[in-house]
Design an enzyme around this catalytic site. Structure first.
Site, PDB file in Angstrom:
ATOM      1  N   LYS A 140       0.693  -1.228   0.106  1.00  0.00           N
ATOM      2  CA  LYS A 140       0.008  -0.132  -0.294  1.00  0.00           C
ATOM      3  C   LYS A 140       0.764   1.289  -0.121  1.00  0.00           C
ATOM      4  O   LYS A 140       2.054   1.158   0.572  1.00  0.00           O
ATOM      5  CB  LYS A 140      -0.931  -0.059   1.318  1.00  0.00           C
ATOM      6  CG  LYS A 140      -2.177   0.822   1.089  1.00  0.00           C
ATOM      7  CD  LYS A 140      -3.203   0.012   0.670  1.00  0.00           C
ATOM      8  CE  LYS A 140      -4.619   0.886   0.345  1.00  0.00           C
ATOM      9  NZ  LYS A 140      -5.570   0.017   0.078  1.00  0.00           N
TER      10      LYS A 140
HETATM   11  N1  GLU Z   1      -7.415   0.079  -3.350  1.00  0.00           N
HETATM   12  C1  GLU Z   1      -8.004  -1.194  -3.499  1.00  0.00           C
HETATM   13  C2  GLU Z   1      -8.030  -2.094  -2.294  1.00  0.00           C
HETATM   14  O1  GLU Z   1      -8.038  -1.593  -1.220  1.00  0.00           O
HETATM   15  C3  GLU Z   1      -7.523  -1.706  -4.905  1.00  0.00           C
HETATM   16  C4  GLU Z   1      -6.322  -2.328  -4.767  1.00  0.00           C
HETATM   17  C5  GLU Z   1      -5.631  -2.797  -6.311  1.00  0.00           C
HETATM   18  O2  GLU Z   1      -6.530  -3.101  -7.205  1.00  0.00           O
HETATM   19  O3  GLU Z   1      -4.502  -3.296  -6.109  1.00  0.00           O
HETATM   20  O4  GLU Z   1      -8.436  -3.071  -2.580  1.00  0.00           O
END
Ligand code: GLU
Length: 428
Positions: free
Chosen positions: A118
């Site tokens: 993240k």
């Molecule tokens: N931000 C989204 C989540 O929290 C998508 C993450 C992604 O597609 O890599 O799942």
């Protein structure tokens, strides 16, 4: 963008509101069920890599400002790290760490060949011009470039970032490595190698898991009442798809407040109003209520789809829903879980309920690498299958261990990551 806040914990440093603690508390319970030894617990809890970068930017008025960015790679045992990047004024390393770990468990719950990561940049996009946002995105990307790549770490949109942000990231990376590398990021515009169905994917996953939860409880689908916190990519689209499914959307909120109509909201109309007016406040066919009141509306399904720590020990007892489907990451604290469980409310946990987004991100990455693109129907059919299968595995695990779906999901996820870690062994 959707950051409704029903409860703003003043003691945000306290244990209940620390997202990494919230993740660790559930992880520990799952590890107990799995009988993991202390060493393996420490390995799986600890982030593999954390990077903090300074982002100096020349602002439009000619002054310089230095922003701070993070990228945390929690675990890459099962494949490249995968997870979004959020832009927010209150983003911090503990939060990014927790969100990275949640991505590891989320990818494992739906059995994608990814680990979890993240990113976050401390900034307030509402106060920044497009040019400033572009410069922040490009400089942040160049700061974390060494740890990115289709086989290393593949970012995606999250709170306050979108397909334009991903296009800038993809371009910056591609210019550095001197070849167009679409698979370095997902959630891109379709013209740049994005996938059909990606924009709706998280909301679609919420709709599918809500439907499966209602089936599990033997409840009807038609006319089911739904309250949605958040009206962005997850809440807004989720509400629209749930209404199309026959559900009645009683209330929806944005970061400024909530609207309520007992007879049901016409979601395409609400979303058109939101697009034109930038806020729900003033929508003529509903009455305005506070975010706190919204969470207390009697309903069949409550979808918190905004941000962390919304259902807490302070308001969980007032929730009058039969099912909670977590569109956001970490909307319910571990303390609140205990109250909801005591009150017989079924919680479909975030790492399952909102996994539709990363699932279609996986499809996007696969399509980019193959250079062969799928129809929207193929994307949606595969998504449907993965979400339904994952719901069933989590439900079966929860039943087997006589526990909640939340802990069932963690047992599935932690068990899968632990199994891969054991097979690979420790490199020394
Ligand atoms: N931000 C989204 C989540 O929290 C998508 C993450 C992604 O597609 O890599 O799942």
């Amino acid at each position: 963008m959707s950051t409704g806040t029903a409860s703003s914990p003043s003691a945000s440093t306290s244990k209940e509101f620390n997202p990494f603690e919230a993740m660790a508390e559930r992880f520990n319970v799952a590890a107990d069920h799995l009988g993991l030894d202390q060493g393996l617990r420490d390995v799986l809890r600890t982030p593999d890599r954390e990077l903090t970068v300074a982002i100096p930017i020349k602002m439009d008025d000619g002054t310089m400002r230095v922003f701070t960015g993070y990228r945390v790679q929690h675990n890459f045992s099962r494949g490249p790290c995968k997870g979004g990047i959020r832009f927010a004024p209150d983003v911090n390393l503990d939060e990014v760490r927790a969100l990275a770990a949640w991505m590891t468990w989320k990818c494992a719950v739906v059995d994608l060949p990814f680990g979890g990561g993240k990113g976050g940049v401390i900034c307030n996009p509402a106060e920044l011009s497009q040019g400033e946002l572009e410069r922040i995105t490009r400089r942040y990307t160049s700061g974390i470039l060494d740890i990115l790549g289709p086989d290393r770490d593949v970012p995606a949109p999250d709170v306050n970032t979108n397909e334009q942000t991903m296009a800038w990231l993809m371009d910056t990376y591609s210019m550095h490595v001197r070849r167009t590398t679409t698979a370095v990021v997902t959630g891109k515009p379709i013209a740049l190698g994005g996938s059909k169905g990606r924009t709706e994917a998280t909301g679609r996953g919420v709709m599918i898991t809500a439907r499966e939860a209602l089936k599990k409880l033997g409840m009807r689908q038609e006319g089911t009442t739904v309250v949605v916190q958040g009206s962005g990519n997850v809440g807004g689209i989720g509400a629209r798809l749930m209404q199309a499914q026959g559900h009645r959307i009683l209330s929806i909120s944005d970061m400024f407040g909530a609207i309520h109509n007992e007879n049901g909201l016409d979601m395409p109309d609400v979303l058109a109003y939101l697009k034109a007016n930038k806020k729900l406040n003033g929508y003529p066919k509903a009455k305005a209520i506070t975010p706190a009141q919204q969470l207390e509306i009697p309903c069949d399904v409550l979808v918190p789809a905004a941000t962390e720590n919304q259902i807490t020990s302070a308001n969980a007892a007032k929730v009058r829903a039969k099912v909670i489907v977590e569109g956001a990451n970490g909307p319910t604290t571990a303390e609140a879980d205990k109250i909801l469980e005591k009150n017989g409310i079924l919680v479909v946990p975030d790492i399952l309920a909102n996994a539709g987004g990363v699932t279609v991100s996986y499809f996007e990455w696969v399509q980019d690498r193959a250079g062969f693109f799928w129809t929207e129907e193929e994307v949606n059919t595969r998504l449907e299958q993965i979400m339904v299968d994952s719901f069933k595995s989590v439900d079966a695990m929860a039943t087997q261990h006589k526990t909640s779906m939340r802990i069932g999901a963690y047992i599935v996820a932690v068990g899968r990551v632990a199994a891969v870690y054991k097979l690979r062994g420790t490199y020394a």
